[in-house]
Structures are given as C-alpha cells and as structure tokens.
Design an enzyme around this catalytic site. Structure first.
Site, short mmCIF file in Angstrom:
data_model
loop_
_atom_site.label_atom_id
_atom_site.label_comp_id
_atom_site.label_asym_id
_atom_site.label_seq_id
_atom_site.Cartn_x
_atom_site.Cartn_y
_atom_site.Cartn_z
N ASP A 78 -5.88 11.37 6.55
CA ASP A 78 -5.84 12.62 5.78
C ASP A 78 -7.20 12.91 5.16
O ASP A 78 -7.85 13.90 5.48
CB ASP A 78 -4.75 12.52 4.70
CG ASP A 78 -4.56 13.84 3.94
OD1 ASP A 78 -5.08 14.87 4.38
OD2 ASP A 78 -3.86 13.82 2.91
N THR A 79 -7.66 12.03 4.28
CA THR A 79 -8.90 12.27 3.54
C THR A 79 -10.07 12.53 4.48
O THR A 79 -10.85 13.48 4.28
CB THR A 79 -9.20 11.06 2.63
OG1 THR A 79 -8.11 10.85 1.75
CG2 THR A 79 -10.46 11.30 1.82
N ASN B 125 -1.89 6.73 9.09
CA ASN B 125 -2.09 8.03 8.47
C ASN B 125 -3.57 8.31 8.26
O ASN B 125 -4.31 7.44 7.76
CB ASN B 125 -1.38 8.09 7.12
CG ASN B 125 0.13 8.10 7.26
OD1 ASN B 125 0.67 7.94 8.35
ND2 ASN B 125 0.82 8.27 6.15
N GLU C 215 -1.93 10.64 -4.21
CA GLU C 215 -1.77 11.62 -3.14
C GLU C 215 -0.67 12.59 -3.54
O GLU C 215 0.43 12.17 -3.89
CB GLU C 215 -1.41 10.94 -1.81
CG GLU C 215 -1.28 11.95 -0.66
CD GLU C 215 -1.00 11.28 0.67
OE1 GLU C 215 -1.79 11.51 1.60
OE2 GLU C 215 -0.02 10.53 0.78
N HIS D 264 -4.73 5.14 -1.42
CA HIS D 264 -5.03 6.51 -1.04
C HIS D 264 -6.34 6.95 -1.71
O HIS D 264 -6.67 6.51 -2.81
CB HIS D 264 -3.92 7.47 -1.51
CG HIS D 264 -2.66 7.35 -0.73
ND1 HIS D 264 -1.41 7.28 -1.32
CD2 HIS D 264 -2.44 7.29 0.60
CE1 HIS D 264 -0.48 7.19 -0.38
NE2 HIS D 264 -1.08 7.19 0.79
N GLY D 265 -7.05 7.85 -1.05
CA GLY D 265 -8.23 8.43 -1.68
C GLY D 265 -9.50 8.13 -0.91
O GLY D 265 -9.46 7.73 0.26
N SER E 152 -8.60 5.14 4.40
CA SER E 152 -9.99 5.56 4.19
C SER E 152 -10.80 4.40 3.62
O SER E 152 -10.37 3.73 2.68
CB SER E 152 -10.05 6.75 3.24
OG SER E 152 -9.42 7.87 3.80
N HIS F 16 -0.93 3.06 5.76
CA HIS F 16 -1.26 4.14 4.84
C HIS F 16 -2.57 3.82 4.12
O HIS F 16 -2.95 2.66 3.99
CB HIS F 16 -0.18 4.31 3.78
CG HIS F 16 1.09 4.90 4.29
ND1 HIS F 16 2.11 5.32 3.47
CD2 HIS F 16 1.53 5.15 5.54
CE1 HIS F 16 3.12 5.79 4.18
NE2 HIS F 16 2.78 5.69 5.45
N GLY F 17 -3.21 4.85 3.58
CA GLY F 17 -4.39 4.63 2.74
C GLY F 17 -5.51 3.92 3.47
O GLY F 17 -6.05 2.92 3.00
N GLU G 282 8.73 3.05 2.96
CA GLU G 282 7.60 2.34 2.38
C GLU G 282 8.12 1.17 1.58
O GLU G 282 8.91 1.34 0.64
CB GLU G 282 6.76 3.26 1.49
CG GLU G 282 5.51 2.55 0.96
CD GLU G 282 4.47 3.52 0.39
OE1 GLU G 282 3.94 3.22 -0.67
OE2 GLU G 282 4.23 4.56 1.03
N ASP H 192 5.57 13.58 5.68
CA ASP H 192 4.93 12.46 5.00
C ASP H 192 5.62 12.19 3.66
O ASP H 192 6.65 12.78 3.34
CB ASP H 192 3.44 12.79 4.83
CG ASP H 192 2.57 11.57 4.59
OD1 ASP H 192 3.06 10.44 4.75
OD2 ASP H 192 1.39 11.76 4.25
N HIS H 193 5.00 11.35 2.84
CA HIS H 193 5.55 10.86 1.57
C HIS H 193 6.51 11.82 0.88
O HIS H 193 6.15 12.93 0.51
CB HIS H 193 4.41 10.57 0.59
CG HIS H 193 3.56 9.42 0.98
ND1 HIS H 193 3.80 8.13 0.57
CD2 HIS H 193 2.46 9.35 1.77
CE1 HIS H 193 2.89 7.33 1.08
NE2 HIS H 193 2.07 8.04 1.81
#
Length: 342
Positions: free
Chosen positions: A276-277, A274, A169, A212-213, A255, A252-253, A161, A95-96
């Site tokens: 993750d959270t 993606n 992140e 992100h978050g 959530s 991405h991001g 990106e 990832d990133h």
C-alpha cells in the site's frame, strides 16, 4: 481476463504455495489506481490481487458520501469491466475490517455476494479480511468462525489476523511491542477453531514484527522464522496431510522490509503480501514532479491562461499510472510471482 472465479483464485493460491512465490495485494482508492495495479500485474506476467480498505471504500463512494459498501461495489464493477482487457487473473479482496465496522462493510458485502451467487454462481469479492487483532484471541476466533461459515457457503476465502500489526492504517493504530509476534500456540488455537480447510478456506496473517507505515530498510525488526515455527507446530499436531506448510499465510506491513526477510517469509508459506504505502508514493511522486516542472502551465499565473494540455488530469494521470504500474511489477519480481501466470 474476467475477474478470477473462486476456482481460479484457489488455483492461484495453490500454485503460489507450491511454487514458493506470493502475490502482491495492492490497495486501491480510485478507478485510476485500480487500473494502474491491473496494468502492473499484466506487465509483470503475474496474476494478482487488488484490495480496498474501509477508508479506501469510503473514498471510492465519494468524499461527501463515505459509504463503504457503495465504494466497494463500485470498485468491483469497474474492475470487472477493465480486467477483461488484460491477460492475467485479478482477484478482489477487502482489507482490514475491525469489529465495529463489520456491520457496515464485510457483512453487507457478503449479503450482496449471496444475491450474486444465487443469480450468477460467483461472489462479488473473492476474499474478505476480518481484523480481530484488537480483541482477545478467543473472541477474534469466535467471529472468525461465524464469518468463515458464511464465506464457505459462497465460495469466498476469509482472511484473519492472528496477532497485532504495529503502526497505523485507516485510523487503526497499535503499539510496537511483543504483541507483534504470533506464537505457535496462537496458530494451534486458530486451526482448532477454523480447521484446515474442511470448514472453509482461510488465509492467516500471522504477525512476526510487522508494522504499517513508512520505514527505512532495517528499521522494522521482522522475525520470519516465527512463521516456520507456527507451520511446524501445526504439522506436529495435525500431521503432514496438508504438506509442510499447511497454513496459507499473509504478510502485512511490509514497507521497509529487507529482501531476505521477504524471501524467507515466502519460503515459510506466505502467498499474499499487502502493498500500500509504496504504491501510494509511486503514484503521487510523478504528480508532484509534473506540477513542479509545469508550474506555469497548471496554474493561471499573473493573469495568464495556463496550458490546458498540462492541467488536463489525463496528462499527469498517465505519469502516475505508469509509475504505480512499475512499482507493482517490482513487487511481483520481489515476491517471485512475475512470469507465473498461465
């Protein structure tokens, strides 16, 4: 099944775009979360992607070692063995990776893949991400060209990106402003630099308000129509030989995204999203619940001995693995990949 070969991975992405679905890409930080992710894909009947960030790779190497390459190779070796027991294809991705970590992360992993490719005919990781969102687009694409040339020789897919993902992140933080929206002109510059497959295959994380978050649904202002505008601009300039969605896109991001926003993004060419959270929380929540409900068993309270069966990491670990697997299944359902494994 074995970890996806480059051919299998390309077929996965081709089928996703043709079938208007996308694969969840699950960030993992341990062997246990890797197992949970693979289990979730199998239970959903979906192929999938597990990925490791720079921070996740450091953690996988040991909290006192913090070596991104060691952690990444350890994950790949573990996943290669474990995935054999599940009837779905799993691709491995990093990832990133910002510019200041390329020499300690992506470039040495490509070197390791070069050695593996010469010996076994396959790379170790099937794709890598170069995150140039913090540098001007021209510089971003210069580095992308260099990396794509290397990846192409090894049958590896590069992810780039184009734009900026807001929030934070792994220590990379970006403001939430108009830079979160990629323009059609940015997409055209990307194709001019990287081609449409003839220079190597790549995925593009075009940004359309992504952050992100942790956010409640509706708080993140996404504009997925930007993805269609970018695809249309590429078709208008280069023709429709690659179809009406020539770019393989990444989300991405995600959530806090609304179901319709996710659906629209997939319709416009997203093949990888993606996650993750949400899976972090899914893994941790049952552990907290277990500890609270079994407080006097996991602790030696007032001189007692506790209950070994309750503080054995396997006891609460099973709960965490199952919960994270369920969240992966949900992600597959939301992205329409559930039941698409063939």
């Amino acid at each position: 099944m074995p970890i996806a070969t480059p051919e299998v991975y390309r077929d996965m992405l081709d089928r996703a775009k043709a079938g208007a679905f996308a694969y969840p890409a699950i960030n993992v930080t341990s062997s246990q979360t890797a197992t949970a992710a693979i289990r979730g894909f199998a239970e959903a009947g979906s192929d999938g992607i597990i990925q490791v960030s720079t921070g996740g790779a450091e953690y996988l190497s040991g909290a006192t070692i913090k070596d991104m390459v060691t952690g990444s190779l350890a994950l790949a070796a573990y996943a290669t063995e474990v995935a054999k027991n599940y009837d779905v294809n799993i691709a491995l991705h990093t990832d990133h990776c910002p510019e200041n970590k390329l020499d300690g992360f992506v470039r040495p992993l490509l070197k390791a893949s070069e050695a593996n490719y010469e010996k076994h005919g396959v790379p170790i990781f099937q794709s890598h991400m170069w995150d140039g969102s913090a540098v001007p687009l021209d510089h971003n694409l210069e580095i992308a060209q260099e990396l794509l040339a290397i990846c192409h020789k090894l049958d590896v897919i590069l992810e780039v990106e184009i734009g900026v993902v807001g929030g934070e992140e792994d220590g990379v933080a970006n403001e939430i402003n108009e830079q979160l929206y990629t323009t059609p002109e940015d997409a055209l510059k990307t194709v001019e630099a990287l081609g449409l497959g003839e220079k190597g295959r790549y995925m593009a994380a075009l940004t359309f308000g992504n952050v992100h978050g942790v956010y409640k649904p509706g708080n993140v202002k996404l504009r997925p129509e930007i993805l269609k505008e970018c695809q249309d601009a590429v078709v208008a300039k280069y023709g429709s030989d690659k179809g009406d969605k020539p770019l393989d896109l990444v989300f991405h991001g995600g959530s806090g995204s609304l179901p319709q926003e996710i659906s629209d993004a997939v319709d416009f060419g997203v093949v990888k999203m993606n996650v993750d959270t949400d899976t972090q929380y899914a893994f941790t929540r049952p552990v907290a619940d277990w500890m609270l409900k079994n407080y006097d068993g996991v602790l030696k309270v007032d001189g007692e001995v506790g209950n070994k069966k309750q503080y054995d990491p396997r006891a609460w670990g099973k709960e965490a693995e199952a919960a994270m697997a369920r969240r992966v299944v949900e992600a597959c359902e939301n992205l329409r990949s559930a039941g698409t494994h063939k």
